[in-house]
Design an enzyme around this catalytic site. Structure first.
Site, mmCIF file in Angstrom:
data_model
loop_
_atom_site.group_PDB
_atom_site.id
_atom_site.type_symbol
_atom_site.label_atom_id
_atom_site.label_comp_id
_atom_site.label_asym_id
_atom_site.label_seq_id
_atom_site.Cartn_x
_atom_site.Cartn_y
_atom_site.Cartn_z
ATOM 1 N N HIS A 10 1.689 7.254 0.874
ATOM 2 C CA HIS A 10 0.999 8.539 0.742
ATOM 3 C C HIS A 10 -0.493 8.388 0.508
ATOM 4 O O HIS A 10 -1.173 9.365 0.282
ATOM 5 C CB HIS A 10 1.641 9.366 -0.382
ATOM 6 C CG HIS A 10 1.901 8.580 -1.633
ATOM 7 N ND1 HIS A 10 0.923 8.301 -2.556
ATOM 8 C CD2 HIS A 10 3.020 7.970 -2.079
ATOM 9 C CE1 HIS A 10 1.435 7.571 -3.533
ATOM 10 N NE2 HIS A 10 2.705 7.345 -3.263
ATOM 11 N N CYS A 11 -1.017 7.145 0.535
ATOM 12 C CA CYS A 11 -2.454 6.928 0.353
ATOM 13 C C CYS A 11 -3.087 6.575 1.685
ATOM 14 O O CYS A 11 -2.521 5.866 2.501
ATOM 15 C CB CYS A 11 -2.715 5.769 -0.618
ATOM 16 S SG CYS A 11 -2.241 6.141 -2.313
ATOM 17 N N MET A 12 -4.302 7.082 1.863
ATOM 18 C CA MET A 12 -5.000 6.809 3.116
ATOM 19 C C MET A 12 -5.616 5.424 3.100
ATOM 20 O O MET A 12 -5.890 4.832 2.161
ATOM 21 C CB MET A 12 -6.073 7.847 3.352
ATOM 22 C CG MET A 12 -5.484 9.236 3.444
ATOM 23 S SD MET A 12 -6.778 10.460 3.571
ATOM 24 C CE MET A 12 -6.607 10.899 5.269
ATOM 25 N N LYS A 57 0.864 -1.187 0.000
ATOM 26 C CA LYS A 57 0.000 0.000 0.000
ATOM 27 C C LYS A 57 0.897 1.231 0.000
ATOM 28 O O LYS A 57 1.833 1.340 0.801
ATOM 29 C CB LYS A 57 -0.891 -0.001 1.235
ATOM 30 C CG LYS A 57 -1.846 1.165 1.287
ATOM 31 C CD LYS A 57 -2.761 1.025 2.498
ATOM 32 C CE LYS A 57 -3.674 2.242 2.576
ATOM 33 N NZ LYS A 57 -3.209 3.206 3.555
ATOM 34 N N PRO A 58 0.646 2.185 -0.894
ATOM 35 C CA PRO A 58 1.466 3.394 -0.930
ATOM 36 C C PRO A 58 1.408 4.159 0.396
ATOM 37 O O PRO A 58 0.355 4.271 1.009
ATOM 38 C CB PRO A 58 0.824 4.227 -2.050
ATOM 39 C CG PRO A 58 0.122 3.220 -2.905
ATOM 40 C CD PRO A 58 -0.359 2.160 -1.961
#
Length: 109
Positions: free
Chosen positions: A107-109, A104-105
């Protein structure tokens, strides 16, 4: 969590991303995408391959701006965020990374 393909069961984290990238192949990507209600098209595969290449080069998933910049250089100068959101309405970088077998990146929520 687990994802089941025709031949094996693959472990995922709480967000549905593979816990071991070496488990990834196109069949796994298709199962992950189907679980998200997405049928992968040639445009999805181009995006998935680009995200994988960026991850391999940098060790991280790309932010949206970098991804768009590289897609413009590689595929089409007219690509923009709307193009990516048409492919992945709920989050292009997150879902492309997920279907690419990547974590999961950050910077992603």
């Amino acid at each position: 969590m687990e994802v089941k393909t025709a031949n094996l069961t693959i472990k995922t984290d709480a967000h549905g991303h593979l816990t071991d990238r070496s488990d990834w192949n196109r069949e796994v990507a298709q199962v992950l995408a189907a679980n998200d209600g997405i049928e992968l098209t040639p445009q999805h595969w181009q995006l998935i391959e680009t995200v994988q290449n960026i991850y391999d080069a940098t060790g991280d998933t790309p932010p949206m701006r970098l991804l768009i910049k590289l897609l413009r250089q590689k595929l089409d100068p007219e690509i923009d965020s709307r193009y990516l959101y048409r492919l992945y309405p709920d989050g292009p970088v997150r879902f492309a990374s997920k279907h690419a077998g990547l974590p999961k990146p950050k910077h992603c929520m």
